[in-house]
Design a protein around this motif. Structure first.
Motif, mmCIF file in Angstrom:
data_model
loop_
_atom_site.group_PDB
_atom_site.id
_atom_site.type_symbol
_atom_site.label_atom_id
_atom_site.label_comp_id
_atom_site.label_asym_id
_atom_site.label_seq_id
_atom_site.Cartn_x
_atom_site.Cartn_y
_atom_site.Cartn_z
ATOM 1 N N THR A 291 2.936 -6.926 5.056
ATOM 2 C CA THR A 291 1.589 -6.361 5.158
ATOM 3 C C THR A 291 1.359 -5.313 4.078
ATOM 4 N N LEU A 292 2.338 -4.446 3.873
ATOM 5 C CA LEU A 292 2.221 -3.396 2.864
ATOM 6 C C LEU A 292 2.175 -3.964 1.455
ATOM 7 N N ASP A 293 3.030 -4.943 1.165
ATOM 8 C CA ASP A 293 3.045 -5.545 -0.173
ATOM 9 C C ASP A 293 1.708 -6.216 -0.487
ATOM 10 N N TYR A 294 1.207 -6.967 0.470
ATOM 11 C CA TYR A 294 -0.056 -7.664 0.258
ATOM 12 C C TYR A 294 -1.193 -6.669 0.063
ATOM 13 N N THR A 295 -1.199 -5.635 0.882
ATOM 14 C CA THR A 295 -2.269 -4.640 0.811
ATOM 15 C C THR A 295 -2.262 -3.903 -0.519
ATOM 16 N N ARG A 296 -1.073 -3.550 -0.980
ATOM 17 C CA ARG A 296 -0.969 -2.835 -2.252
ATOM 18 C C ARG A 296 -1.519 -3.674 -3.402
ATOM 19 N N GLY A 297 -1.153 -4.951 -3.416
ATOM 20 C CA GLY A 297 -1.526 -5.789 -4.543
ATOM 21 C C GLY A 297 -2.896 -6.413 -4.468
ATOM 22 N N ASN A 298 -3.444 -6.539 -3.253
ATOM 23 C CA ASN A 298 -4.694 -7.280 -3.106
ATOM 24 C C ASN A 298 -5.876 -6.470 -2.597
ATOM 25 N N HIS A 299 -5.610 -5.261 -2.126
ATOM 26 C CA HIS A 299 -6.705 -4.415 -1.650
ATOM 27 C C HIS A 299 -6.688 -3.033 -2.307
ATOM 28 N N ALA A 300 -5.555 -2.337 -2.197
ATOM 29 C CA ALA A 300 -5.500 -0.959 -2.681
ATOM 30 C C ALA A 300 -5.808 -0.866 -4.166
ATOM 31 N N ARG A 301 -5.214 -1.731 -4.966
ATOM 32 C CA ARG A 301 -5.386 -1.600 -6.412
ATOM 33 C C ARG A 301 -6.789 -1.993 -6.886
ATOM 34 N N GLY B 172 -9.399 -0.834 -4.981
ATOM 35 C CA GLY B 172 -10.237 0.189 -4.379
ATOM 36 C C GLY B 172 -10.910 -0.225 -3.089
ATOM 37 N N ARG B 173 -10.353 -1.186 -2.380
ATOM 38 C CA ARG B 173 -10.948 -1.655 -1.126
ATOM 39 C C ARG B 173 -10.469 -0.757 0.017
ATOM 40 N N VAL B 174 -11.290 0.211 0.344
ATOM 41 C CA VAL B 174 -10.876 1.265 1.278
ATOM 42 C C VAL B 174 -10.700 0.733 2.690
ATOM 43 N N ALA B 175 -11.691 0.018 3.202
ATOM 44 C CA ALA B 175 -11.630 -0.440 4.594
ATOM 45 C C ALA B 175 -10.435 -1.360 4.828
ATOM 46 N N GLU B 176 -10.246 -2.314 3.928
ATOM 47 C CA GLU B 176 -9.137 -3.244 4.084
ATOM 48 C C GLU B 176 -7.793 -2.534 4.011
ATOM 49 N N THR B 177 -7.698 -1.565 3.100
ATOM 50 C CA THR B 177 -6.441 -0.836 2.952
ATOM 51 C C THR B 177 -6.144 -0.002 4.196
ATOM 52 N N GLY C 129 2.802 10.904 11.974
ATOM 53 C CA GLY C 129 2.494 11.521 10.695
ATOM 54 C C GLY C 129 1.745 10.623 9.740
ATOM 55 N N VAL C 130 1.699 9.326 10.024
ATOM 56 C CA VAL C 130 0.903 8.415 9.197
ATOM 57 C C VAL C 130 -0.564 8.828 9.209
ATOM 58 N N ASP C 131 -0.990 9.501 10.273
ATOM 59 C CA ASP C 131 -2.375 9.979 10.341
ATOM 60 C C ASP C 131 -2.739 10.816 9.119
ATOM 61 N N GLU C 132 -1.803 11.637 8.671
ATOM 62 C CA GLU C 132 -2.068 12.516 7.534
ATOM 63 C C GLU C 132 -2.360 11.707 6.273
ATOM 64 N N VAL C 133 -1.672 10.600 6.116
ATOM 65 C CA VAL C 133 -1.886 9.749 4.945
ATOM 66 C C VAL C 133 -3.245 9.074 5.029
ATOM 67 N N LEU C 134 -3.564 8.549 6.202
ATOM 68 C CA LEU C 134 -4.829 7.832 6.364
ATOM 69 C C LEU C 134 -6.032 8.767 6.305
ATOM 70 N N ALA C 135 -5.816 10.035 6.592
ATOM 71 C CA ALA C 135 -6.932 10.981 6.587
ATOM 72 C C ALA C 135 -7.423 11.281 5.181
ATOM 73 N N GLU C 136 -6.536 11.169 4.180
ATOM 74 C CA GLU C 136 -6.925 11.499 2.810
ATOM 75 C C GLU C 136 -6.363 10.483 1.814
ATOM 76 N N GLY D 3 -10.415 5.819 -4.700
ATOM 77 C CA GLY D 3 -10.135 5.058 -5.915
ATOM 78 C C GLY D 3 -8.850 4.284 -5.795
ATOM 79 N N PRO D 4 -8.638 3.325 -6.681
ATOM 80 C CA PRO D 4 -7.427 2.507 -6.631
ATOM 81 C C PRO D 4 -6.139 3.321 -6.668
ATOM 82 N N ASP D 5 -6.057 4.336 -7.521
ATOM 83 C CA ASP D 5 -4.826 5.122 -7.626
ATOM 84 C C ASP D 5 -4.493 5.806 -6.304
ATOM 85 N N GLY D 6 -5.522 6.389 -5.677
ATOM 86 C CA GLY D 6 -5.292 7.069 -4.410
ATOM 87 C C GLY D 6 -4.883 6.117 -3.312
ATOM 88 N N LEU D 7 -5.465 4.938 -3.295
ATOM 89 C CA LEU D 7 -5.140 3.961 -2.260
ATOM 90 C C LEU D 7 -3.738 3.400 -2.446
#
Length: 259
Positions: free
Chosen positions: A165-175, A177-182, A219-226, A230-234
């Motif tokens: 799930t993480l690998d797919y999200t990093r390569g297909n959503h986060a990079r 800038g797809r915020v909702a999907e990420t 603690g994952v909440d802290e990551v999802l909160a901010e 942009g792609p770099d942040g995601l």
């Protein structure tokens, strides 16, 4: 209004008298005595050889009653009812299915079902967790110990779910800038990793309400909160969630090479 104990015994008597029902158990927070005053009541009826939902409707309790199988092959079906001004969720549990899931768990295997309100889905051994953490009110039910083989095999499978799930999200959503999907995928992966942690510890899981707390992953909440928009942040957010999840899984002894 009658007191809680008389109430649940009354409900158990009525359900136990339905054709095909072999046992009745109290689950959820009421069954484990962790409830609040306003908590609802989760009652499971265990049947053998089929169950006719029309018999439950015939009790005359207001609410919605569905047929067996309406909620999938594992979670089966049930009802949302109001009984004596109390909210009661009734769950059907086919004893043949429960016994099959127990045999699978003892062999280190488990079925999996997508399920509404469950980000990571429902593992078949959740049916066993209900037995282990609930209270039998009528009939006889075997209360299983957490199988050693499941502790050995389930963490790796759950971690593979999370890592994919993480690998797919990093390569297909986060990079891109797809915020909702990420954000959605990170929540799902965190729950998958939490299942890995709990399985490694031999901790029964009946739902996802306190899953992240149980696994030390709140603690994952802290990551999802901010995460940034942009792609770099995601991408950075995905990497941070992976680090937290992998560390929790390793600490539980589930997957030594989780990374």
């Amino acid at each position: 209004m009658i007191d809680d104990e008389r109430f649940v015994q009354h409900v158990a008597d009525r359900l136990a008298g339905l054709p095909g029902v072999r046992a009745v158990a109290l689950g959820g927070s009421r069954g484990s005595a962790t409830h609040r005053p306003d908590s609802d009541w989760d009652v499971a009826l265990y049947y053998r050889g089929g169950f006719d939902a029309g018999n439950l409707r015939g009790l005359g309790w207001p609410g919605e009653v569905v047929d067996p199988g309406a909620w999938g092959p594992l979670f089966d079906g049930g009802a949302w009812l109001q009984i004596d001004e109390r909210p009661v969720d009734v769950h059907y549990r086919d004893l043949d299915v429960v016994e099959h899931q127990l045999a699978e768990a003892r062999a280190g295997r488990f079925d999996w079902q997508p399920l509404t309100f469950h980000l990571a889905g429902m593992p078949g051994y959740m049916l066993l967790a209900e037995l282990a953490t609930g209270r039998v009110l009528r009939g006889e039910l075997d209360v299983p110990e957490y199988p050693d083989a499941l502790r050995e095999q389930a963490p790796g499978r759950w971690w593979r779910f999370a890592a994919l799930t993480l690998d797919y999200t990093r390569g297909n959503h986060a990079r891109f800038g797809r915020v909702a999907e990420t954000a959605g995928a990170l929540a799902q992966a965190s729950c998958q990793a939490a299942h890995a942690v709990c399985a490694a510890r031999g901790t029964w899981v009946t739902n996802e309400k306190r899953l992240l707390e149980s696994a030390g992953l709140r603690g994952v909440d802290e990551v999802l909160a901010e995460p940034g928009t942009g792609p770099d942040g995601l991408v950075a957010a995905v990497d941070r969630v992976r680090e937290r999840c992998a560390a929790a899984v390793r600490a539980a002894g589930g997957v030594p090479d989780a990374r």
